[in-house]
Design a protein around this motif. Sequence first.
Motif, PDB file in Angstrom:
ATOM      1  N   TYR A  64      -8.235  -5.113   3.704  1.00 47.41           N
ATOM      2  CA  TYR A  64      -6.793  -4.851   3.763  1.00 47.41           C
ATOM      3  C   TYR A  64      -6.521  -3.570   4.548  1.00 47.41           C
ATOM      4  O   TYR A  64      -5.931  -2.623   4.040  1.00 47.41           O
ATOM      5  N   ARG A  65      -6.934  -3.578   5.802  1.00 48.20           N
ATOM      6  CA  ARG A  65      -6.760  -2.416   6.679  1.00 48.20           C
ATOM      7  C   ARG A  65      -5.340  -2.454   7.267  1.00 48.20           C
ATOM      8  O   ARG A  65      -5.132  -2.712   8.454  1.00 48.20           O
ATOM      9  N   PHE A  66      -4.369  -2.188   6.402  1.00 44.68           N
ATOM     10  CA  PHE A  66      -2.969  -2.270   6.787  1.00 44.68           C
ATOM     11  C   PHE A  66      -2.312  -0.903   6.617  1.00 44.68           C
ATOM     12  O   PHE A  66      -2.827  -0.032   5.914  1.00 44.68           O
ATOM     13  N   GLU A  67      -1.145  -0.740   7.228  1.00 44.89           N
ATOM     14  CA  GLU A  67      -0.384   0.484   7.004  1.00 44.89           C
ATOM     15  C   GLU A  67       0.167   0.471   5.583  1.00 44.89           C
ATOM     16  O   GLU A  67       0.226  -0.561   4.924  1.00 44.89           O
ATOM     17  N   GLU A  68       0.588   1.638   5.105  1.00 39.75           N
ATOM     18  CA  GLU A  68       0.876   1.818   3.686  1.00 39.75           C
ATOM     19  C   GLU A  68       1.942   0.862   3.159  1.00 39.75           C
ATOM     20  O   GLU A  68       1.770   0.257   2.092  1.00 39.75           O
ATOM     21  N   ASP A  69       3.039   0.712   3.864  1.00 40.80           N
ATOM     22  CA  ASP A  69       4.122  -0.138   3.356  1.00 40.80           C
ATOM     23  C   ASP A  69       3.658  -1.577   3.178  1.00 40.80           C
ATOM     24  O   ASP A  69       4.038  -2.241   2.207  1.00 40.80           O
ATOM     25  N   ARG A  70       2.855  -2.052   4.093  1.00 43.43           N
ATOM     26  CA  ARG A  70       2.372  -3.431   3.969  1.00 43.43           C
ATOM     27  C   ARG A  70       1.442  -3.571   2.780  1.00 43.43           C
ATOM     28  O   ARG A  70       1.456  -4.581   2.071  1.00 43.43           O
ATOM     29  N   ARG A  71       0.626  -2.554   2.512  1.00 48.47           N
ATOM     30  CA  ARG A  71      -0.262  -2.618   1.356  1.00 48.47           C
ATOM     31  C   ARG A  71       0.530  -2.607   0.054  1.00 48.47           C
ATOM     32  O   ARG A  71       0.212  -3.342  -0.893  1.00 48.47           O
ATOM     33  N   ARG A  72       1.558  -1.773  -0.006  1.00 44.72           N
ATOM     34  CA  ARG A  72       2.392  -1.750  -1.210  1.00 44.72           C
ATOM     35  C   ARG A  72       3.123  -3.089  -1.392  1.00 44.72           C
ATOM     36  O   ARG A  72       3.207  -3.614  -2.511  1.00 44.72           O
ATOM     37  N   THR A  73       3.626  -3.633  -0.294  1.00 43.65           N
ATOM     38  CA  THR A  73       4.328  -4.912  -0.354  1.00 43.65           C
ATOM     39  C   THR A  73       3.403  -6.024  -0.825  1.00 43.65           C
ATOM     40  O   THR A  73       3.798  -6.895  -1.607  1.00 43.65           O
ATOM     41  N   LEU A  74       2.152  -5.982  -0.370  1.00 46.61           N
ATOM     42  CA  LEU A  74       1.207  -7.032  -0.747  1.00 46.61           C
ATOM     43  C   LEU A  74       0.874  -6.953  -2.239  1.00 46.61           C
ATOM     44  O   LEU A  74       0.840  -7.989  -2.922  1.00 46.61           O
ATOM     45  N   LEU A  75       0.651  -5.765  -2.778  1.00 46.56           N
ATOM     46  CA  LEU A  75       0.391  -5.642  -4.216  1.00 46.56           C
ATOM     47  C   LEU A  75       1.587  -6.155  -5.022  1.00 46.56           C
ATOM     48  O   LEU A  75       1.420  -6.838  -6.038  1.00 46.56           O
ATOM     49  N   GLU A  76       2.770  -5.837  -4.563  1.00 49.31           N
ATOM     50  CA  GLU A  76       3.962  -6.325  -5.248  1.00 49.31           C
ATOM     51  C   GLU A  76       4.023  -7.846  -5.195  1.00 49.31           C
ATOM     52  O   GLU A  76       4.353  -8.508  -6.190  1.00 49.31           O
ATOM     53  N   ALA A  77       3.696  -8.408  -4.033  1.00 48.38           N
ATOM     54  CA  ALA A  77       3.704  -9.865  -3.905  1.00 48.38           C
ATOM     55  C   ALA A  77       2.648 -10.508  -4.807  1.00 48.38           C
ATOM     56  O   ALA A  77       2.891 -11.571  -5.393  1.00 48.38           O
ATOM     57  N   PHE A  78       1.497  -9.871  -4.934  1.00 47.35           N
ATOM     58  CA  PHE A  78       0.461 -10.369  -5.846  1.00 47.35           C
ATOM     59  C   PHE A  78       0.950 -10.381  -7.298  1.00 47.35           C
ATOM     60  O   PHE A  78       0.428 -11.127  -8.126  1.00 47.35           O
ATOM     61  N   GLY A  79       1.922  -9.536  -7.609  1.00 42.30           N
ATOM     62  CA  GLY A  79       2.358  -9.388  -8.995  1.00 42.30           C
ATOM     63  C   GLY A  79       1.646  -8.270  -9.716  1.00 42.30           C
ATOM     64  O   GLY A  79       1.574  -8.270 -10.947  1.00 42.30           O
ATOM     65  N   VAL A  80       1.108  -7.311  -8.959  1.00 43.42           N
ATOM     66  CA  VAL A  80       0.498  -6.127  -9.576  1.00 43.42           C
ATOM     67  C   VAL A  80       1.639  -5.198  -9.967  1.00 43.42           C
ATOM     68  O   VAL A  80       2.298  -4.602  -9.111  1.00 43.42           O
ATOM     69  N   ARG A  81       1.871  -5.092 -11.254  1.00 43.10           N
ATOM     70  CA  ARG A  81       3.052  -4.402 -11.770  1.00 43.10           C
ATOM     71  C   ARG A  81       2.883  -2.894 -11.842  1.00 43.10           C
ATOM     72  O   ARG A  81       3.871  -2.159 -11.857  1.00 43.10           O
ATOM     73  N   ALA A  82       1.660  -2.423 -11.903  1.00 46.16           N
ATOM     74  CA  ALA A  82       1.405  -0.986 -11.963  1.00 46.16           C
ATOM     75  C   ALA A  82       0.025  -0.714 -11.392  1.00 46.16           C
ATOM     76  O   ALA A  82      -0.901  -1.513 -11.593  1.00 46.16           O
ATOM     77  N   TYR A  83      -0.088   0.405 -10.668  1.00 45.70           N
ATOM     78  CA  TYR A  83      -1.358   0.751 -10.025  1.00 45.70           C
ATOM     79  C   TYR A  83      -1.326   2.227  -9.643  1.00 45.70           C
ATOM     80  O   TYR A  83      -0.255   2.805  -9.428  1.00 45.70           O
ATOM     81  N   PRO A  84      -2.490   2.890  -9.564  1.00 48.74           N
ATOM     82  CA  PRO A  84      -2.544   4.308  -9.219  1.00 48.74           C
ATOM     83  C   PRO A  84      -2.783   4.518  -7.727  1.00 48.74           C
ATOM     84  O   PRO A  84      -3.110   3.584  -6.993  1.00 48.74           O
ATOM     85  N   ALA A  85      -2.634   5.761  -7.308  1.00 50.86           N
ATOM     86  CA  ALA A  85      -3.043   6.177  -5.965  1.00 50.86           C
ATOM     87  C   ALA A  85      -4.283   7.049  -6.141  1.00 50.86           C
ATOM     88  O   ALA A  85      -4.183   8.269  -6.238  1.00 50.86           O
ATOM     89  N   MET A  86      -5.439   6.414  -6.215  1.00 52.56           N
ATOM     90  CA  MET A  86      -6.659   7.150  -6.527  1.00 52.56           C
ATOM     91  C   MET A  86      -7.067   8.051  -5.358  1.00 52.56           C
ATOM     92  O   MET A  86      -7.647   7.596  -4.370  1.00 52.56           O
ATOM     93  N   VAL A  87      -6.736   9.325  -5.485  1.00 55.52           N
ATOM     94  CA  VAL A  87      -7.135  10.327  -4.501  1.00 55.52           C
ATOM     95  C   VAL A  87      -8.299  11.124  -5.084  1.00 55.52           C
ATOM     96  O   VAL A  87      -8.420  11.262  -6.296  1.00 55.52           O
ATOM     97  N   TYR A  88      -9.149  11.652  -4.213  1.00 56.22           N
ATOM     98  CA  TYR A  88     -10.266  12.469  -4.697  1.00 56.22           C
ATOM     99  C   TYR A  88     -10.741  13.383  -3.566  1.00 56.22           C
ATOM    100  O   TYR A  88     -10.752  12.999  -2.399  1.00 56.22           O
TER     101      TYR A  88
END
Length: 310
Positions: A64-88
């Motif tokens: 999923y080498r996409f720009e950020e908005d497309r990645r967020r849109t795809l998770l929403e389309a999948f029905g992922v209701r909550a998720y973190p932004a795992m930074v480290y």
Amino acid sequence: MSEESAGGGEVQEVREVREFWQRLGLPGLIDVHTHFMPGRVLDKVWAYFDAAGPLTGRPWPITYRFEEDRRRTLLEAFGVRAYPAMVYPHKPAMAAWLNAWAADFAARTPGSLHTATFFPEHGVEGYVHRAVERGAVVFKAHLQVGAYDPGDPLLDPVWGLLADAGVPVVTHCGSGPVPGPHTGPGPIGRVLARHPRLRLVVAHMGMPEYGDFLDLAERYGEVRLDTTMAFTDFSEELAPFPVRERARLAALGDRVLLGSDFPNIPYPYLHQLRALERLGLGDGWLRAVCHDNARALFPEGTAGAEHGAS
């Protein structure tokens, strides 16, 4: 968001992911291990995977080498209701900046679990305290990439602070894909002995030391494990989950959480779900893992997950 909002090549996967959780009678999925990062940081992470760097140990194509908005849109389309932004961070003087970025990401992203991180450095207790005060509901610690000892004296007050606050810490502490100087059950086990109430979420089920991390989960009631990449064909080739441990996995079903590593995975998102399904541990186990356990762990951050997916 409807499945038609996804790109044309993703519509079928969107449909099948949604069918998966709908069949289970869930309102959607909660994924506790996804990565959103500042653009230049994520570009460097992807370049490392492309080069099959020493911490990956093998070729690792990014699905999923996409720009950020497309990645967020795809998770929403999948029905992922909550998720973190795992930074480290991988070095000092980086974590506080990542925390500021992650706070902004959470503020502008419905469904995001406000994430923060840390590194053993002077001032770490202060910026971790500020992140908690500002609403961080989950932290990320990466002992393999950071190459630091979780028992570093600089981190002892941090673990204590997070244990007292009840804030979970998703921690890459297993030795997969390749061992680090402070990975494995020993270093993090010593932290748990000092802070037994710490809500530690062991990333990747602790692969490849699955049994040892199941031991820690049985010993400490606040230890949980996320499924990130575990049980998939990609991981089973090099670090198969022992069949003999499935009964223990089933018994700990209230402390296993869905994780994916999206977008940095070398296969479709759906495959992680199918890999869990083929374990044969039943629909009740799947419902708990894919939604209910995370809903209980993050009651405020996942309030929207109790409503039907849009």
